[in-house]
Design an enzyme around this catalytic site. Structure first.
Site, PDB file in Angstrom:
ATOM      1  N   CYS A 161       0.810  -1.223   0.000  1.00 26.79           N
ATOM      2  CA  CYS A 161       0.000   0.000   0.000  1.00 26.79           C
ATOM      3  C   CYS A 161       0.844   1.274   0.000  1.00 26.79           C
ATOM      4  O   CYS A 161       0.300   2.373  -0.083  1.00 26.79           O
ATOM      5  CB  CYS A 161      -0.952  -0.012   1.185  1.00 26.79           C
ATOM      6  SG  CYS A 161      -1.975  -1.488   1.224  1.00 26.79           S
ATOM      7  N   HIS A 299      -2.506   7.731   6.361  1.00 27.97           N
ATOM      8  CA  HIS A 299      -2.778   6.442   5.731  1.00 27.97           C
ATOM      9  C   HIS A 299      -4.179   6.002   6.133  1.00 27.97           C
ATOM     10  O   HIS A 299      -4.968   5.590   5.288  1.00 27.97           O
ATOM     11  CB  HIS A 299      -1.724   5.419   6.143  1.00 27.97           C
ATOM     12  CG  HIS A 299      -1.815   4.130   5.407  1.00 27.97           C
ATOM     13  ND1 HIS A 299      -1.738   4.053   4.029  1.00 27.97           N
ATOM     14  CD2 HIS A 299      -1.993   2.854   5.845  1.00 27.97           C
ATOM     15  CE1 HIS A 299      -1.861   2.789   3.653  1.00 27.97           C
ATOM     16  NE2 HIS A 299      -2.022   2.044   4.733  1.00 27.97           N
ATOM     17  N   GLU A 310      -0.483   4.731  13.721  1.00 21.94           N
ATOM     18  CA  GLU A 310      -0.184   5.946  12.970  1.00 21.94           C
ATOM     19  C   GLU A 310      -0.307   7.182  13.857  1.00 21.94           C
ATOM     20  O   GLU A 310       0.465   8.137  13.714  1.00 21.94           O
ATOM     21  CB  GLU A 310      -1.095   6.076  11.744  1.00 21.94           C
ATOM     22  CG  GLU A 310      -0.665   7.210  10.830  1.00 21.94           C
ATOM     23  CD  GLU A 310      -1.385   7.253   9.490  1.00 21.94           C
ATOM     24  OE1 GLU A 310      -0.940   8.008   8.603  1.00 21.94           O
ATOM     25  OE2 GLU A 310      -2.396   6.528   9.340  1.00 21.94           O
ATOM     26  N   PHE A 396       1.833  -3.496   3.851  1.00 21.36           N
ATOM     27  CA  PHE A 396       2.184  -4.823   4.359  1.00 21.36           C
ATOM     28  C   PHE A 396       3.675  -5.065   4.137  1.00 21.36           C
ATOM     29  O   PHE A 396       4.238  -4.699   3.101  1.00 21.36           O
ATOM     30  CB  PHE A 396       1.396  -5.907   3.625  1.00 21.36           C
ATOM     31  CG  PHE A 396      -0.053  -6.025   4.037  1.00 21.36           C
ATOM     32  CD1 PHE A 396      -0.556  -5.347   5.128  1.00 21.36           C
ATOM     33  CD2 PHE A 396      -0.912  -6.851   3.328  1.00 21.36           C
ATOM     34  CE1 PHE A 396      -1.882  -5.472   5.513  1.00 21.36           C
ATOM     35  CE2 PHE A 396      -2.248  -6.993   3.693  1.00 21.36           C
ATOM     36  CZ  PHE A 396      -2.731  -6.299   4.788  1.00 21.36           C
TER      37      PHE A 396
END
Length: 408
Positions: A161, A299, A310, A396
């Site tokens: 991602c 994100h 995050e 990932f």
């Protein structure tokens, strides 16, 4: 160190297939999530996705290229055409001075699924001779390079991602250090299909909500996973002096990039978020601006660990005091998670936010998680005097990438 600016942008997304409609819908807090139409979801717990709608690849490609390309490549070419046409870059440089970096987390998975079905049902002679070139993850960058005769470096970026953000950041470095004068860079993904939905569902990564307005819920206590999205985002990056000399429209300067790896787990972020924080801090430091007037595009996937970690990373990167002053939002609340295309689409959001002084909202955020205690701009867009935008993508494998943009 040469400066790098944005002179073109293009997008294919669940919220529109051009920059104007995409940005208008982002500002308005529209939700691009709805019932899956690509396949029968009867046997699936997952019922929703953020699909690209009303997309006709023949508006951007000839018939044979459409037949011989996966939909992720079609999305990439369509967004690249928009960006290149907006920039006017082609013809202003020798072909070897322009390159193409396009990220994709998975590549042509729809082609893989369809051709494998042919193999099982009808045997090897029914598999398309174009199966391999349609499937492989470098083909989007290759076909854009072929389209525009870009003979510089043309590579895929595959970091899950974070792919789109890494493609843009690495393209910036190529220009900064003199290996190219312009780059077409971004990301593309098309994973709304049976096998992707099954795989992500088996990981328990996806939201099982059947309410489009309560499915993608970044930073909300009710969050239960991400919503698959799809599309492409592309930027034309250009060396600043060259852009000035040809009187190009300059939208923003790409002024910082940080990239790290957690080196921790295949799918989970590190609970202490040290390397995510370092990627953000590196982009901020490289931007060279001591300011609190920051928009941070998170994100923000709506998974339990991502949003909590995050939040920790933002506090560590900026310091607790500054972190509480900056404005943060997750546009995945509207677009779903566009996977390898997410970072590129969100970079476009950052550029538009800078240009218009508008911070997009995190829609659906009505029950904030106590562990996520920063200003996530809930529900409605806000006007703001923004001096710097930072967009972060986390993938990932522990891949972290942050991009920083400022006004020129």
């Amino acid at each position: 160190m040469r400066r790098v600016v944005v002179t073109g942008m293009g997008v294919i997304s669940p919220l529109g297939n051009d920059i104007a409609s995409f940005w208008d819908n982002i500002k308005a807090g529209e939700c691009g999530i709805g019932p899956i139409t690509r396949f029968d979801t009867t046997d699936y717990k997952v019922k929703l996705a953020a699909e690209v709608r009303d997309f006709d690849p023949r508006a951007f490609m000839d018939k044979l290229d459409v037949q011989h390309s996966d939909i992720y490549t079609q999305f990439a070419i369509a967004a690249a055409v928009q960006a290149v046409e907006a920039s006017g870059i082609i013809g202003t440089l020798e072909p070897e001075r322009i390159g193409v970096y396009i990220g994709s987390g998975i590549g042509g998975i729809s082609t893989f699924m369809e051709e494998h079905k042919k193999l099982l049902e009808s045997g090897p002679r029914k598999v398309s001779p174009f199966f391999i070139p349609m499937m492989i993850a470098n083909m989007a960058s290759a076909m854009v390079a072929i389209r525009y005769n870009c003979r510089g470096s043309a590579l895929p970026m595959v970091s899950a991602c974070a792919s789109g953000s890494n493609a843009i950041g690495e393209a910036m470095r190529l220009i900064r250090h003199g290996y190219a004068d312009a780059m077409i860079a971004g990301g593309a993904e098309a994973t709304v299909n049976e096998i992707s939905a099954a795989g992500f569902s088996r990981m328990k990564a996806l939201s099982t909500s059947e309410d489009p307005l309560a499915a993608s819920l970044p930073f909300d206590a009710r969050r239960g996973g991400f919503v698959m999205g799809e599309g492409a985002g592309m930027l034309v990056l250009e060396e600043y002096e060259h852009a000035l000399a040809r009187n190009a429209t300059i939208y923003a300067e790409l002024c910082g990039y940080g990239t790290t790896c957690d080196a921790y787990h295949m799918t989970s972020p590190h609970p202490e978020a040290e390397m995510g924080a370092k990627a953000i801090a590196d982009a901020f430091r490289e931007a060279g601006m001591d300011t609190d007037k920051i928009y941070y595009n998170a994100h923000g996937t709506g998974t339990a660990m991502n949003d909590k970690c995050e939040t920790i990373a933002v506090k560590k990167a900026f310091g607790e005091e500054r972190a509480r002053k900056i404005m943060i939002s997750s546009t995945k609340s509207m677009t779903g998670h566009m996977l390898g295309a997410a970072g590129a689409a969100e970079a476009i959001v950052c550029v538009k936010a800078l240009l218009e002084g508008i911070v997009p909202p995190t829609i659906g955020l009505t029950q904030p998680d106590p562990d996520c205690d920063l200003n996530y701009v809930p529900l409605k867009a806000q006007n703001a005097d923004i001096e710097l935008c930072i967009s972060t993508s986390l993938g990932f494998g522990g891949h972290n990438a942050s991009l920083a943009f400022k006004k020129v």
